[in-house]
Write a protein that holds these residues in place. Structure first.
Motif, PDB file in Angstrom:
ATOM      1  N   PRO A  68       0.680  -0.943  -0.011  1.00  0.00           N
ATOM      2  CA  PRO A  68       0.013  -0.010  -0.194  1.00  0.00           C
ATOM      3  C   PRO A  68       0.767   1.596  -0.191  1.00  0.00           C
ATOM      4  O   PRO A  68       0.670   2.315  -0.989  1.00  0.00           O
ATOM      5  N   GLU A 185      -5.216   4.895  -2.609  1.00  0.00           N
ATOM      6  CA  GLU A 185      -5.254   4.573  -1.903  1.00  0.00           C
ATOM      7  C   GLU A 185      -6.481   4.465  -1.754  1.00  0.00           C
ATOM      8  O   GLU A 185      -7.624   4.298  -0.938  1.00  0.00           O
ATOM      9  N   GLU A 188      -9.212   2.280  -2.978  1.00  0.00           N
ATOM     10  CA  GLU A 188      -9.251   1.158  -2.212  1.00  0.00           C
ATOM     11  C   GLU A 188      -9.846   1.397  -0.632  1.00  0.00           C
ATOM     12  O   GLU A 188     -10.690   0.419  -0.476  1.00  0.00           O
TER      13      GLU A 188
END
Length: 252
Positions: A68, A185, A188
């Motif tokens: 990540p 991100e 996500e």
């Protein structure tokens, strides 16, 4: 040439492969290399394979602890896999993906290509967070490629397309649009929120929810999301969960 492209090596086993990948980056005009938690790291062993042209990329590469973190700030993420079937559906070859990747880069989007460890490749969970999966066709009798070879093949297709596409050289510099696109991100975060929302209305099965979420992920990853669209869907999720929670309390 490929300034908006980044090669991400996840948990590589051999420093020599990292050095050879840096050399491939130099060969194809890609200055960006990120390494995630390398094993047995030795700069000397890596540098011996990087050659003088790749040494600059090797010295400037980013080393991070997890995937990540490595993918933060990118608008488009591609994963690579040698395995097919199951979770790994809708695979593209590098030559097919190159035109899409170059167009994204010309639009000032940041693109990452993730390569897994030499001994096992990317897991299902790791491929899940990639917007599109690539596989390199090989002879069935010898399907395993060296990590640096795989990096070179993908970079070559991108380089070739950027050279063959007149817009890559002749078009004026694109207006930066990355600030208007949701980042990896953020997407996500949206997928996690959407997963909770679908679970709240009993749409998802109780077991293996990540697998059942995969078609939803792939559907939403077909086109980049603008931040306004991201905010809209996050708001819808909040409202749906509020209604589901209210209905649950009423039934109780």
């Amino acid at each position: 040439m490929l300034d908006n492209l980044t090669i991400v090596l996840f948990h590589p086993k051999f420093p020599e492969n990292v050095g050879s990948a840096a050399r491939a980056c130099a060969n194809m005009g890609c200055p960006n290399l990120v390494v995630v938690s390398p094993r047995n790291w030795d700069m000397g062993r890596a540098g011996a394979l990087a050659t003088p042209k790749g040494e600059d990329i090797l010295r400037s590469m980013r080393v991070v602890d997890d995937l990540p973190t490595a993918l933060a700030g990118f608008q488009h993420v591609y994963g690579t896999t040698a395995r097919t079937g199951g979770w790994r559906k809708g695979l593209w070859t590098p030559s097919r993906a190159a035109s899409e990747m170059v167009a994204q880069m010309q639009g000032a989007s940041r693109v990452a290509v993730v390569f897994g460890p030499e001994d096992r490749g990317l897991t299902n969970e790791e491929t899940e967070i990639c917007g599109r999966l690539l596989t390199i066709p090989t002879s069935p009798e010898a399907s395993s490629l060296n990590l640096a070879q795989a990096v070179l093949v993908v970079l070559y297709e991108c380089f070739k397309h950027s050279v063959e596409n007149p817009e890559a050289e002749d078009a004026p510099a694109p207006t930066p649009v990355t600030s208007n696109l949701a980042t990896h991100e953020e997407m996500e975060l949206l997928f996690a929120n959407l997963k909770d929302t679908l679970a709240a209305i009993d749409y998802l099965k109780d077991e293996n929810t990540d697998y059942w979420m995969l078609p939803v992920r792939r559907f939403l990853q077909r086109a980049p999301f603008r931040r306004s669209e991201f905010n809209m869907l996050m708001g819808i999720c909040r409202q749906v969960k509020w209604v589901a929670d209210k209905a649950s309390r009423s039934d109780g």
